[in-house]
Design a protein around this motif. Structure first.
Motif, PDB file in Angstrom:
ATOM      1  N   GLY A 197      11.377  18.653   4.418  1.00 39.34           N
ATOM      2  CA  GLY A 197      10.228  19.077   3.615  1.00 39.34           C
ATOM      3  C   GLY A 197      10.115  18.292   2.323  1.00 39.34           C
ATOM      4  O   GLY A 197       9.018  17.908   1.905  1.00 39.34           O
ATOM      5  N   THR A 198      11.247  18.030   1.701  1.00 41.73           N
ATOM      6  CA  THR A 198      11.261  17.267   0.451  1.00 41.73           C
ATOM      7  C   THR A 198      10.747  15.851   0.678  1.00 41.73           C
ATOM      8  O   THR A 198       9.891  15.359  -0.063  1.00 41.73           O
ATOM      9  N   PHE A 199      11.254  15.192   1.709  1.00 35.43           N
ATOM     10  CA  PHE A 199      10.808  13.826   1.980  1.00 35.43           C
ATOM     11  C   PHE A 199       9.344  13.780   2.387  1.00 35.43           C
ATOM     12  O   PHE A 199       8.633  12.843   2.046  1.00 35.43           O
ATOM     13  N   SER A 200       8.886  14.777   3.099  1.00 39.17           N
ATOM     14  CA  SER A 200       7.479  14.839   3.480  1.00 39.17           C
ATOM     15  C   SER A 200       6.594  14.929   2.237  1.00 39.17           C
ATOM     16  O   SER A 200       5.590  14.222   2.118  1.00 39.17           O
ATOM     17  N   GLN A 201       6.972  15.791   1.300  1.00 38.06           N
ATOM     18  CA  GLN A 201       6.212  15.916   0.054  1.00 38.06           C
ATOM     19  C   GLN A 201       6.249  14.625  -0.748  1.00 38.06           C
ATOM     20  O   GLN A 201       5.240  14.202  -1.322  1.00 38.06           O
ATOM     21  N   LEU A 202       7.418  13.995  -0.816  1.00 39.48           N
ATOM     22  CA  LEU A 202       7.535  12.729  -1.544  1.00 39.48           C
ATOM     23  C   LEU A 202       6.635  11.665  -0.944  1.00 39.48           C
ATOM     24  O   LEU A 202       5.954  10.928  -1.668  1.00 39.48           O
ATOM     25  N   GLU A 203       6.613  11.571   0.377  1.00 39.24           N
ATOM     26  CA  GLU A 203       5.755  10.585   1.031  1.00 39.24           C
ATOM     27  C   GLU A 203       4.288  10.812   0.687  1.00 39.24           C
ATOM     28  O   GLU A 203       3.543   9.865   0.437  1.00 39.24           O
ATOM     29  N   GLU A 204       3.873  12.074   0.653  1.00 35.32           N
ATOM     30  CA  GLU A 204       2.488  12.393   0.294  1.00 35.32           C
ATOM     31  C   GLU A 204       2.177  11.968  -1.136  1.00 35.32           C
ATOM     32  O   GLU A 204       1.127  11.397  -1.421  1.00 35.32           O
ATOM     33  N   ILE A 205       3.100  12.252  -2.059  1.00 32.67           N
ATOM     34  CA  ILE A 205       2.913  11.885  -3.471  1.00 32.67           C
ATOM     35  C   ILE A 205       2.885  10.364  -3.616  1.00 32.67           C
ATOM     36  O   ILE A 205       2.028   9.803  -4.304  1.00 32.67           O
ATOM     37  N   TRP A 206       3.817   9.682  -2.960  1.00 32.15           N
ATOM     38  CA  TRP A 206       3.859   8.222  -3.043  1.00 32.15           C
ATOM     39  C   TRP A 206       2.580   7.598  -2.488  1.00 32.15           C
ATOM     40  O   TRP A 206       2.089   6.616  -3.028  1.00 32.15           O
ATOM     41  N   GLU A 207       2.073   8.183  -1.405  1.00 23.66           N
ATOM     42  CA  GLU A 207       0.830   7.672  -0.820  1.00 23.66           C
ATOM     43  C   GLU A 207      -0.346   7.916  -1.770  1.00 23.66           C
ATOM     44  O   GLU A 207      -1.153   7.027  -2.026  1.00 23.66           O
ATOM     45  N   GLU A 208      -0.433   9.128  -2.322  1.00 29.28           N
ATOM     46  CA  GLU A 208      -1.535   9.484  -3.222  1.00 29.28           C
ATOM     47  C   GLU A 208      -1.578   8.576  -4.447  1.00 29.28           C
ATOM     48  O   GLU A 208      -2.638   8.147  -4.894  1.00 29.28           O
ATOM     49  N   TYR A 209      -0.412   8.290  -5.018  1.00 22.97           N
ATOM     50  CA  TYR A 209      -0.345   7.490  -6.241  1.00 22.97           C
ATOM     51  C   TYR A 209      -0.066   6.011  -5.966  1.00 22.97           C
ATOM     52  O   TYR A 209       0.175   5.253  -6.886  1.00 22.97           O
ATOM     53  N   GLN A 210      -0.114   5.633  -4.703  1.00 24.99           N
ATOM     54  CA  GLN A 210       0.073   4.248  -4.289  1.00 24.99           C
ATOM     55  C   GLN A 210       1.304   3.620  -4.945  1.00 24.99           C
ATOM     56  O   GLN A 210       1.243   2.549  -5.557  1.00 24.99           O
ATOM     57  N   VAL A 211       2.423   4.314  -4.792  1.00 25.14           N
ATOM     58  CA  VAL A 211       3.674   3.862  -5.392  1.00 25.14           C
ATOM     59  C   VAL A 211       4.173   2.585  -4.732  1.00 25.14           C
ATOM     60  O   VAL A 211       4.676   1.689  -5.392  1.00 25.14           O
ATOM     61  N   TYR A 212       4.001   2.504  -3.418  1.00 28.58           N
ATOM     62  CA  TYR A 212       4.505   1.340  -2.688  1.00 28.58           C
ATOM     63  C   TYR A 212       3.371   0.517  -2.117  1.00 28.58           C
ATOM     64  O   TYR A 212       2.357   1.040  -1.681  1.00 28.58           O
ATOM     65  N   GLU A 213       3.568  -0.770  -2.117  1.00 30.58           N
ATOM     66  CA  GLU A 213       2.620  -1.717  -1.533  1.00 30.58           C
ATOM     67  C   GLU A 213       2.960  -1.859  -0.055  1.00 30.58           C
ATOM     68  O   GLU A 213       4.123  -1.992   0.314  1.00 30.58           O
ATOM     69  N   LYS A 214       1.954  -1.822   0.784  1.00 34.96           N
ATOM     70  CA  LYS A 214       2.185  -1.987   2.214  1.00 34.96           C
ATOM     71  C   LYS A 214       2.235  -3.468   2.556  1.00 34.96           C
ATOM     72  O   LYS A 214       1.463  -4.265   2.028  1.00 34.96           O
ATOM     73  N   ALA A 215       3.155  -3.800   3.467  1.00 35.08           N
ATOM     74  CA  ALA A 215       3.214  -5.168   3.975  1.00 35.08           C
ATOM     75  C   ALA A 215       1.999  -5.415   4.853  1.00 35.08           C
ATOM     76  O   ALA A 215       1.415  -4.479   5.391  1.00 35.08           O
ATOM     77  N   GLU A 216       1.628  -6.655   5.002  1.00 35.97           N
ATOM     78  CA  GLU A 216       0.427  -6.994   5.773  1.00 35.97           C
ATOM     79  C   GLU A 216       0.448  -6.417   7.180  1.00 35.97           C
ATOM     80  O   GLU A 216      -0.548  -5.941   7.675  1.00 35.97           O
ATOM     81  N   HIS A 217       1.597  -6.423   7.829  1.00 39.13           N
ATOM     82  CA  HIS A 217       1.671  -5.939   9.212  1.00 39.13           C
ATOM     83  C   HIS A 217       1.615  -4.422   9.325  1.00 39.13           C
ATOM     84  O   HIS A 217       1.458  -3.881  10.401  1.00 39.13           O
ATOM     85  N   GLU A 218       1.688  -3.687   8.207  1.00 36.52           N
ATOM     86  CA  GLU A 218       1.628  -2.225   8.221  1.00 36.52           C
ATOM     87  C   GLU A 218       0.207  -1.700   8.150  1.00 36.52           C
ATOM     88  O   GLU A 218      -0.042  -0.536   8.406  1.00 36.52           O
ATOM     89  N   GLU A 219      -0.728  -2.501   7.754  1.00 37.19           N
ATOM     90  CA  GLU A 219      -2.097  -2.005   7.530  1.00 37.19           C
ATOM     91  C   GLU A 219      -2.885  -1.852   8.785  1.00 37.19           C
ATOM     92  O   GLU A 219      -2.740  -2.223   9.819  1.00 37.19           O
TER      93      GLU A 219
END
Length: 113
Positions: free
Chosen positions: A91-113
């Motif tokens: 649950g903690t990691f799921s929430q973190l992933e949502e927050i990171w996605e919302e605030y665009q904490v990480y840049e996606k590599a070209e092959h991830e898009e």
């Protein structure tokens, strides 16, 4: 702001020690929290306000600072806390992933898009 006696605050700093880290640790101490210092040795200014200390030698003999030992210590600490709180992790990691996605904490590599 809401730290109290039920909290633990971890302050991490190595030479040249961060004033902001020390101030945050003093604040947490004044609120009754357990204060854990992760630092390089017995002369660290972080120890004056720490309830507990984890010492990891940090060789700063050249222009390249080596933080391999402190990072290994922190990694071991994270693994052990995670092991003990295993039921809470998904649950903690799921929430973190949502927050990171919302605030665009990480840049996606070209092959991830």
């Amino acid at each position: 702001m809401w730290v109290d006696a039920q909290d633990a605050v971890v302050g991490i700093s190595f030479p040249r020690y961060s004033r902001q880290t020390i101030q945050a640790m003093r604040f947490a101490q004044s609120r009754g929290a357990s204060v854990i210092a992760v630092t390089d040795g017995p002369n660290s200014p972080l120890l004056e306000c720490a309830t507990h200390a984890l010492l990891a030698r940090s060789d700063m003999a050249s222009f390249v600072d080596s933080l391999a030992a402190p990072l290994s210590l922190l990694n071991a600490l994270i693994v052990e806390v995670s092991r003990r709180k295993q039921g809470d992790l998904p649950g903690t990691f799921s929430q973190l992933e949502e927050i990171w996605e919302e605030y665009q904490v990480y840049e996606k590599a070209e092959h991830e898009e």
